[in-house]
Motif scaffolding. Structure first.
Motif, PDB file in Angstrom:
ATOM      1  N   SER A 154     -14.669  -4.962  -6.230  1.00 19.73           N
ATOM      2  CA  SER A 154     -14.192  -3.759  -6.903  1.00 19.73           C
ATOM      3  C   SER A 154     -12.675  -3.711  -6.830  1.00 19.73           C
ATOM      4  CB  SER A 154     -14.794  -2.504  -6.263  1.00 19.73           C
ATOM      5  OG  SER A 154     -14.391  -2.392  -4.909  1.00 19.73           O
ATOM      6  N   ASP A 155     -12.079  -2.895  -7.679  1.00 21.65           N
ATOM      7  CA  ASP A 155     -10.623  -2.743  -7.661  1.00 21.65           C
ATOM      8  C   ASP A 155     -10.212  -1.748  -6.581  1.00 21.65           C
ATOM      9  OD1 ASP A 155     -10.422  -4.507  -9.723  1.00 21.65           O
ATOM     10  OD2 ASP A 155      -9.935  -3.025 -11.253  1.00 21.65           O
ATOM     11  N   LYS A 156      -9.105  -2.085  -5.920  1.00 20.87           N
ATOM     12  CA  LYS A 156      -8.492  -1.165  -4.962  1.00 20.87           C
ATOM     13  C   LYS A 156      -7.009  -1.044  -5.259  1.00 20.87           C
ATOM     14  CE  LYS A 156     -11.518  -1.367  -0.906  1.00 20.87           C
ATOM     15  NZ  LYS A 156     -11.564  -1.533   0.572  1.00 20.87           N
ATOM     16  N   PHE A 216     -10.747   2.393   2.712  1.00 20.70           N
ATOM     17  CA  PHE A 216     -11.300   1.612   3.815  1.00 20.70           C
ATOM     18  C   PHE A 216     -12.653   1.017   3.439  1.00 20.70           C
ATOM     19  CE2 PHE A 216     -14.141   1.906   7.661  1.00 20.70           C
ATOM     20  CZ  PHE A 216     -13.730   0.698   8.213  1.00 20.70           C
ATOM     21  N   ALA A 217     -12.767  -0.290   3.591  1.00 21.37           N
ATOM     22  CA  ALA A 217     -14.032  -1.013   3.465  1.00 21.37           C
ATOM     23  C   ALA A 217     -14.744  -0.647   2.155  1.00 21.37           C
ATOM     24  CB  ALA A 217     -14.907  -0.749   4.687  1.00 21.37           C
ATOM     25  N   ILE A 218     -16.029  -0.315   2.235  1.00 20.48           N
ATOM     26  CA  ILE A 218     -16.801   0.058   1.045  1.00 20.48           C
ATOM     27  C   ILE A 218     -16.889   1.572   0.893  1.00 20.48           C
ATOM     28  CG2 ILE A 218     -18.152  -2.072   1.061  1.00 20.48           C
ATOM     29  CD1 ILE A 218     -20.429  -0.527   2.395  1.00 20.48           C
ATOM     30  N   TRP A 219     -16.232   2.305   1.814  1.00 22.61           N
ATOM     31  CA  TRP A 219     -16.285   3.760   1.777  1.00 22.61           C
ATOM     32  C   TRP A 219     -14.964   4.285   1.208  1.00 22.61           C
ATOM     33  CZ3 TRP A 219     -17.714   0.950   6.182  1.00 22.61           C
ATOM     34  CH2 TRP A 219     -19.102   0.839   6.367  1.00 22.61           C
ATOM     35  N   HIS A 220     -14.979   4.653  -0.032  1.00 25.28           N
ATOM     36  CA  HIS A 220     -13.730   4.971  -0.724  1.00 25.28           C
ATOM     37  C   HIS A 220     -13.197   6.363  -0.391  1.00 25.28           C
ATOM     38  CE1 HIS A 220     -13.671   1.341  -3.277  1.00 25.28           C
ATOM     39  NE2 HIS A 220     -14.992   1.422  -3.177  1.00 25.28           N
ATOM     40  N   LYS A 232      -9.491   6.348   4.419  1.00 32.28           N
ATOM     41  CA  LYS A 232      -8.240   5.642   4.166  1.00 32.28           C
ATOM     42  C   LYS A 232      -7.939   4.634   5.267  1.00 32.28           C
ATOM     43  CE  LYS A 232      -5.798   9.405   4.017  1.00 32.28           C
ATOM     44  NZ  LYS A 232      -4.646  10.322   3.865  1.00 32.28           N
ATOM     45  N   CYS A 233      -7.162   3.631   4.886  1.00 36.33           N
ATOM     46  CA  CYS A 233      -6.646   2.678   5.866  1.00 36.33           C
ATOM     47  C   CYS A 233      -5.251   2.252   5.418  1.00 36.33           C
ATOM     48  CB  CYS A 233      -7.569   1.458   6.012  1.00 36.33           C
ATOM     49  SG  CYS A 233      -7.709   0.467   4.511  1.00 36.33           S
ATOM     50  N   TRP A 234      -4.528   1.607   6.334  1.00 35.45           N
ATOM     51  CA  TRP A 234      -3.166   1.179   6.041  1.00 35.45           C
ATOM     52  C   TRP A 234      -3.007  -0.296   6.409  1.00 35.45           C
ATOM     53  CZ3 TRP A 234      -4.607   5.794   8.067  1.00 35.45           C
ATOM     54  CH2 TRP A 234      -4.277   6.940   7.307  1.00 35.45           C
ATOM     55  N   ILE A 235      -2.517  -1.062   5.455  1.00 33.09           N
ATOM     56  CA  ILE A 235      -2.325  -2.500   5.630  1.00 33.09           C
ATOM     57  C   ILE A 235      -0.827  -2.793   5.580  1.00 33.09           C
ATOM     58  CG2 ILE A 235      -2.741  -4.782   4.616  1.00 33.09           C
ATOM     59  CD1 ILE A 235      -5.357  -3.629   3.472  1.00 33.09           C
ATOM     60  N   THR A 236      -0.334  -3.442   6.616  1.00 29.16           N
ATOM     61  CA  THR A 236       1.071  -3.825   6.680  1.00 29.16           C
ATOM     62  C   THR A 236       1.174  -5.346   6.698  1.00 29.16           C
ATOM     63  OG1 THR A 236       1.633  -1.835   7.933  1.00 29.16           O
ATOM     64  CG2 THR A 236       3.221  -3.647   7.985  1.00 29.16           C
ATOM     65  N   VAL A 237       1.961  -5.888   5.758  1.00 29.12           N
ATOM     66  CA  VAL A 237       2.239  -7.327   5.750  1.00 29.12           C
ATOM     67  C   VAL A 237       3.522  -7.540   6.538  1.00 29.12           C
ATOM     68  CG1 VAL A 237       2.703  -9.358   4.344  1.00 29.12           C
ATOM     69  CG2 VAL A 237       1.102  -7.615   3.522  1.00 29.12           C
ATOM     70  N   ASN A 238       3.429  -8.142   7.688  1.00 29.41           N
ATOM     71  CA  ASN A 238       4.589  -8.349   8.548  1.00 29.41           C
ATOM     72  C   ASN A 238       5.467  -9.490   8.040  1.00 29.41           C
ATOM     73  OD1 ASN A 238       3.684  -6.320  10.456  1.00 29.41           O
ATOM     74  ND2 ASN A 238       2.121  -7.797  11.083  1.00 29.41           N
ATOM     75  N   ILE A 263      -0.933  -9.627   9.534  1.00 33.70           N
ATOM     76  CA  ILE A 263      -1.363  -8.316   9.058  1.00 33.70           C
ATOM     77  C   ILE A 263      -1.504  -7.347  10.230  1.00 33.70           C
ATOM     78  CG2 ILE A 263      -3.221  -7.038   7.909  1.00 33.70           C
ATOM     79  CD1 ILE A 263      -1.696  -8.828   6.015  1.00 33.70           C
ATOM     80  N   THR A 264      -1.002  -6.131  10.031  1.00 33.04           N
ATOM     81  CA  THR A 264      -1.304  -5.014  10.923  1.00 33.04           C
ATOM     82  C   THR A 264      -2.220  -4.062  10.161  1.00 33.04           C
ATOM     83  OG1 THR A 264       0.814  -5.199  12.068  1.00 33.04           O
ATOM     84  CG2 THR A 264      -0.351  -3.105  12.259  1.00 33.04           C
ATOM     85  N   TYR A 265      -3.273  -3.621  10.824  1.00 28.50           N
ATOM     86  CA  TYR A 265      -4.315  -2.855  10.135  1.00 28.50           C
ATOM     87  C   TYR A 265      -4.643  -1.600  10.932  1.00 28.50           C
ATOM     88  CZ  TYR A 265      -8.730  -2.131   7.552  1.00 28.50           C
ATOM     89  OH  TYR A 265      -9.742  -1.631   6.762  1.00 28.50           O
ATOM     90  N   ILE A 266      -4.588  -0.447  10.256  1.00 31.29           N
ATOM     91  CA  ILE A 266      -4.892   0.834  10.898  1.00 31.29           C
ATOM     92  C   ILE A 266      -5.872   1.593  10.006  1.00 31.29           C
ATOM     93  CG2 ILE A 266      -3.958   3.044  11.700  1.00 31.29           C
ATOM     94  CD1 ILE A 266      -1.281   1.631  12.117  1.00 31.29           C
ATOM     95  N   VAL A 267      -6.904   2.140  10.613  1.00 31.00           N
ATOM     96  CA  VAL A 267      -7.888   2.952   9.893  1.00 31.00           C
ATOM     97  C   VAL A 267      -7.699   4.410  10.281  1.00 31.00           C
ATOM     98  CG1 VAL A 267     -10.357   3.350   9.496  1.00 31.00           C
ATOM     99  CG2 VAL A 267      -9.501   1.022   9.796  1.00 31.00           C
TER     100      VAL A 267
END
Length: 290
Positions: free
Chosen positions: A200-202, A216-220, A223-229, A234-238
Motif C-alpha cells: 500500500s502507499d504511505k 505504523f505497520a498495517i494500522w494506519h 503513527k511512527c517516526w523514521i529517521t535516516v541517519n 535507521i532510527t525508529y520510534i512508534v
C-alpha cells in the motif's frame, strides 16, 4: 531520591527567581500608576521548512495596568528589534506593520505579524558536523514607542523569538510500502509463509531534515517516526499510543538490519514487538514513488 528532590526544588526555585526578575520592570511601572503595552508571550519560536516559502506568526500585544479607565483614546504602538538580535531583518524575517493601533473597540488588543523568510536560510542537515555548531537566529523584540495617552508607556520587557528553519527533507514523499507480517499464533509460519503480506502507499511527512512521520505497520491510525541517519542507518520510534514496546530488527535473523539505500532510495525497515505466544515480526520495504 533525596538528591533528586533537592535538585527539583533548586530548579523550581531558579525558575521562580527568573520569572520574578523578568517581571520587575512591568511591576514597577504598574506600581507607578501607569498602564503598559505588553506582549502576550515573551518566549516562543517561529518555524518552517526552508524551501523558499514564507511563514507568518501573529504576536499578540495588549494593554494592562491599574488605571485603564483613564485610557479612552486610540493608542499607537511601534515594535522594533533589539540590537542584541542575531536575526537579520529582511533576511531572516520581516515585520509587516511595526506600527499598529490599539482601540477601545477591540479592548486594546492588537497583533503584530512577523514573517519567517526561508529563502537562502537552509540550516545544516542534522547529523553533520556543521549542525552541531548551528544556532537558530534569535529575534529580540521590544515595544519601542507608544503614543496617544500620557498614562500608557511601553513594557520594559523583551520578547525572545527563535527563528527555527528546517532543512528540506529528501526522504519525504509517497512510498509504496511492502509489508510482510509474521504472527506466531494467528497463522502462517516463519520465514516463508507470513501471516499477511500487503502493498500500500504511505506518505512520509517531514518533521526535520532527516526525520519523517508516517503510519505504523498495517494500522494506519497509529503513527511512527523514521529517521535516516547520516550513515544511512535507521532510527525508529512508534507513538506512545501503541501499547507494545517496538524494537528494530528481526529476533530470528540478525541479517535483517534496517537501513536506507542511497543508490535506489529504498528504505528497509525491520522491527518487532512481543505479545502472547511470541514476537510479531515485520519486514517493511519502502520504495519511493517521487
Amino acid at each position: 531520591m533525596k538528591v533528586l528532590n533537592y535538585i527539583f526544588v533548586f530548579i523550581i526555585g531558579a525558575l521562580l527567581l527568573t520569572s520574578c526578575e523578568e517581571d520587575v520592570t512591568d511591576v514597577s511601572l504598574i506600581g507607578d500608576g501607569l498602564n503598559i503595552v505588553q506582549f502576550e508571550s515573551y518566549s516562543f519560536g517561529l518555524g518552517g521548512l526552508a524551501d523558499g516559502s514564507e511563514y507568518a506568526k501573529e504576536i499578540q500585544v495588549k494593554l494592562s495596568g491599574p488605571v485603564l479607565e483613564k485610557v479612552t483614546e486610540d493608542i499607537q504602538i511601534t515594535v522594533a528589534p533589539d540590537p542584541s538580535s542575531t536575526a537579520i531583518a529582511g533576511d531572516h524575517y520581516r515585520i509587516e506593520q511595526p506600527t499598529i493601533t490599539l482601540s477601545a473597540d477591540n479592548n486594546y488588543l492588537g497583533v503584530i505579524d512577523i514573517i519567517l523568510m526561508t529563502e537562502g536560510n537552509t540550516p545544516p542537515m542534522d547529523g553533520t558536523p556543521e549542525f552541531e555548531d548551528y544556532e537558530s537566529p534569535m529575534l529580540y523584540l521590544n515595544v519601542s514607542d507608544v503614543t496617544g495617552s500620557d498614562v500608557v508607556i511601553p513594557t520594559g520587557k523583551t520578547a525572545k523569538i527563535s527563528l527555527n528553519f528546517t532543512p528540506p527533507n529528501p526522504y519525504a514523499g509517497t512510498y509504496s510500502a511492502e509489508i510482510t507480517y509474521f504472527h506466531p499464533t494467528a497463522g502462517g509460519s516463519y520465514p516463508n509463509d507470513p501471516y499477511s503480506h500487503e502493498v500500500s502507499d504511505k506518505e512520509f511527512v517531514a518533521v526535520t531534515g532527516r526525520k519523517c512521520e508516517t503510519a505504523f505497520a498495517i494500522w494506519h491510525n497509529n503513527k511512527c517516526w523514521i529517521t535516516v541517519n547520516s550513515d544511512n542507518s535507521i532510527t525508529y520510534i512508534v507513538d506512545d499510543t501503541w501499547s507494545y514496546d517496538v524494537a528494530l530488527g528481526d529476533p530470528n535473523d540478525d541479517t535483517k538490519v534496517s537501513h536506507y539505500d542511497p543508490e535506489t532510495g529504498v528504505i528497509y525497515l525491520y522491527y518487532h514487538y512481543y505479545g502472547s505466544g511470541g514476537p510479531r515480526i515485520f519486514w517493511e520495504v519502502f520504495t519511493p514513488k517521487f
